[in-house]
Design a protein around this motif. Structure first.
Motif, mmCIF file in Angstrom:
data_model
loop_
_atom_site.group_PDB
_atom_site.id
_atom_site.type_symbol
_atom_site.label_atom_id
_atom_site.label_comp_id
_atom_site.label_asym_id
_atom_site.label_seq_id
_atom_site.Cartn_x
_atom_site.Cartn_y
_atom_site.Cartn_z
ATOM 1 N N VAL A 121 -35.037 67.597 -40.963
ATOM 2 C CA VAL A 121 -35.774 66.346 -41.160
ATOM 3 C C VAL A 121 -34.832 65.357 -41.826
ATOM 4 C CG1 VAL A 121 -37.841 65.265 -42.110
ATOM 5 C CG2 VAL A 121 -37.881 67.680 -41.449
ATOM 6 N N LEU B 45 -43.515 65.129 -32.396
ATOM 7 C CA LEU B 45 -43.552 66.336 -33.227
ATOM 8 C C LEU B 45 -44.898 67.025 -33.102
ATOM 9 C CD1 LEU B 45 -42.190 68.145 -35.347
ATOM 10 C CD2 LEU B 45 -42.998 66.579 -37.118
ATOM 11 N N ALA C 162 -43.530 68.825 -40.321
ATOM 12 C CA ALA C 162 -42.310 69.544 -39.946
ATOM 13 C C ALA C 162 -42.267 70.919 -40.608
ATOM 14 C CB ALA C 162 -41.082 68.724 -40.332
#
Length: 693
Positions: free
Chosen positions: A452, A428, A469
């Protein structure tokens, strides 16, 4: 819009409509076997024949487009007749052909009473046959423990084949042979692998595929039908619970376009036998290391003795995955009155704080909104096992127009093409820094969606991953006017409801991991949490439905009601408030969970201010008004919540993501009590072992 005349009635319909859709828009009834609104057009059965003026013969209305109809010589709209003598004779001929090889099984067929062929033979067929030869015989196939075959009845509509190939994405069934020798079968006659395979029996218009666990048990006219919602995951599929007397006999899907359309998973459908096996039907007390049956008064007396002498700082409460909003609310009020701050409804260990805002823990674009996304990034999520019907919606979006899907986490077969990016948080970070080629794909999307999952949340660095995120979603432009492309996927039905009610540790309170640690508490109230191991030492009060892990550890057991035995509110992963209605009654001395807590509050000297479910809900709606909006998703200020979440910071570890759903079929105490799902689980494990070899 295009004008068309159906049985003398002129209607305006879109030019991309089929004749079948146009006829139904005009109020005409068109019989069909192979056609289904959610599947591709096959045109196999020809039962939907209609007369089209100017056509040399009747046409199959399911496969003939309105735009393909020729106007009259003077520009008149096309004319269709669904009731003419030609149409009637054509349908009678088709029905006669379909029945040539169909056995006379109606008295013993499980499909009797809800069989399309039976109904349409009465409405459109004739009362005699001209066929005297022997009927075709086809050997029955083994296709798994959930669907039983009687292939002599098959009319080759191919609905089952198309559903598995198109919707489920696991082509378990296919056709071999041609003409009279054609047969529908699984490859090498193996058990089907899809977690949605039970839907093929719903789709079958005859009795060729029926639900094996319910075979020869019940007829449809014996059942009482109750609308409810599924709690096997956090999607909240619309279901119908069918009961005979006090017993749940079957669970069927209901149509809900916003969530599950008209499909349900096999776990949802076949958990039925788990509702009656290993049930807790009376209170129990542990004496000398053994549980013994007790009365409610004895059980309450022991609980009161323990709680009244306990320090509130050494008392805690945990809520499990299947709890409704009402009992969570009652438990919180009771614990708050006792001065207890050690509360947690996040059994999986996720460290989500409701103070961040509702958009920080819900599936903001909604499940139906997935169809607007043009690029998807899955972070620590395996939607096929954690939310099967949400995975179906992603596959539907991919079939509409293939879109890029990236996966960070455990490698998995998601039933649609995707790019595996990596295993953990560092991937990520690479995407956010532009060090991965997939970053350009996401950057170029106008409606990117970052999902997520629980594999990223249920770990100590969950808040840091969620914040990373959220920052990445902001950088992509996924949070803007008209589109919130940041979504949190949960795997437990109670999770969002518990967070909405603030069932999390108060000031100085302990979370789940701390509460179950050795020596942390003197008394623990366990409301259906069967996925945690409570260390020795604490006095455990377990309120639940089944003799599972929680009951084995308990010192006092209070028998509660399962989701089909109470009227309860659930909030699904997108924040939609849903109502589960009572279809039956709990066994023995078991009671509804909120009623148990209300009765317990009296001897504790902290009487809860409601004596009925209606009074409880009035208090609940006063404290949390959005819960009153049944089947609605409350509007939230998503941009501000995501921005606040992005500012949390924190440093994620390098530990790879792990999905909390290790076995799709055995995720809760009801499922673990089911013999049918245990067989499915065993087959799934054998397939994994075979693949490893």
């Amino acid at each position: 819009m295009t004008k068309i005349v159906v049985d003398g009635t002129e209607v305006d319909v879109p030019p991309d409509y089929t004749l079948l859709q146009a006829c139904e828009a005009a109020g005409a009834e068109i019989p069909r076997f192979c056609f289904h609104e959610r599947l591709s057009i096959a045109g196999n059965c020809r039962m939907c024949l209609v007369e089209l003026k100017g056509a040399p013969k009747p046409v199959a209305s399911c496969a003939w487009g309105v735009r393909d109809c020729r106007p009259g010589p003077n520009g008149e709209p096309p004319q269709v007749s669904t009731k003419s003598a030609l149409t009637k004779k054509a349908r009678e001929g088709v029905m006669e052909f379909l029945l040539i090889n169909h056995p006379l099984d109606c008295p013993i067929c499980d499909q009797g009473g809800h069989c399309d062929l039976q109904d349409q033979a009465m409405a459109y067929g004739v009362d005699s046959t001209r066929y005297g030869e022997n009927k075709r015989a086809v050997e029955d196939k083994y296709i798994g423990p959930l669907v039983r075959t009687a292939m002599n009845r098959c009319i080759h509509c191919t609905r089952c084949v198309r559903f598995l190939a198109e919707v489920a994405g696991v082509p378990d069934l296919g056709a071999i042979g041609r003409g009279e020798d054609m047969e529908i079968t699984s490859y090498l006659e193996q058990a089907m692998e899809s977690e949605l395979q039970g839907n093929v029996a719903d789709l079958c218009p005859v009795g060729a595929l029926v639900h094996k666990p319910q075979s020869y048990n019940v007829r449809p006219w014996e059942l009482s039908k109750t609308e409810s919602v599924d709690v096997m995951d956090a999607v909240g599929c619309a279901i119908r619970v069918d009961t005979r007397g006090r017993e749940v006999m079957q669970i069927e899907p209901r149509v809900n376009e916003a969530i599950n359309e008209e499909w349900i998973s096999d776990k949802t459908r076949h958990v039925v036998d788990g509702l009656r096996l290993q049930r807790l039907d009376r209170p129990y007390l542990r004496e000398n290391g053994r549980l013994r049956p007790a009365s409610w008064a004895e059980a309450f007396g022991m609980i009161v003795a323990k709680l009244k002498g306990a320090d509130p700082k050494r008392v805690g409460a945990i809520v499990g995955d299947l709890a409704g909003v009402e009992e969570i609310y009652a438990l919180k009020r009771l614990m708050t009155a006792l001065g207890v701050q050690n509360l947690d409804g996040r059994q999986d260990g996720a460290r989500i704080d409701p103070a961040w805002g509702r958009a920080a823990y819900t599936f903001n674009p909604t499940i139906a909104g997935i169809e607007q996304a043009d690029a998807i990034l899955l972070v620590g999520a395996n939607p096929r096992t954690e939310a099967s019907l949400l995975n179906v919606r992603i596959r539907k979006r991919w079939r509409m127009a293939p879109l890029p899907v990236g996966l960070i986490g455990e490698a998995a077969d998601l039933t649609y093409p995707h790019t595996y990016l990596g295993a953990g948080p560092e991937t990520l970070a690479d995407l956010a820094a532009g060090r991965h080629s997939f970053a350009e794909v996401l950057k170029g999307a106008s409606h990117p969606l970052v999902i997520v999952g629980p594999g990223a949340l249920a770990r100590p660095d969950g808040p840091a991953i969620l914040a990373a995120a959220a920052r990445y979603a902001q950088d992509l432009g996924a949070v803007k006017d008209g589109w919130t492309g940041f979504a949190v996927l949960h795997a437990a039905a109670s999770r969002v409801g518990a967070l909405d009610l603030g069932f999390v540790p108060g000031e100085g309170g302990l979370d789940v991991a701390a509460m179950v640690a050795p020596g942390a508490l003197d008394v623990l109230y366990n409301l259906g949490a069967d996925e945690v191991e409570v260390a020795p030492g604490a006095f455990v009060i377990y309120q639940g439905t089944h003799g599972d892990k929680g009951a084995h550890r308990a010192d006092v057991i209070l028998p509660g009601a399962a989701y089909t035995e109470k009227s309860a509110t659930y909030v699904n992963t997108e924040g939609r408030v849903q109502l589960a209605n009572r279809a039956g009654f709990p066994p023995g001395d078991a009671r509804e969970d909120w009623a148990i807590l209300r009765a317990l509050s009296e001897p504790l000297g902290q009487r809860l201010p409601f004596d009925s479910l209606a009074q409880l809900r009035r208090a609940l709606y006063a404290d949390h008004p959005h819960v009153a909006g049944i089947d609605q998703v409350a509007a939230t200020e998503a941009g501000a919540a995501v921005a606040a979440l992005a500012g949390l910071g924190g440093e994620p570890s390098r530990e790879p993501f792990r999905s909390p759903v290790v076995d799709f079929y055995l995720t809760n105490p009801i499922a673990r009590a089911s013999r049918v799902l245990a067989e499915c689980s065993q087959l799934a494990r054998e397939r994994v072992l075979q693949a490893a070899e």
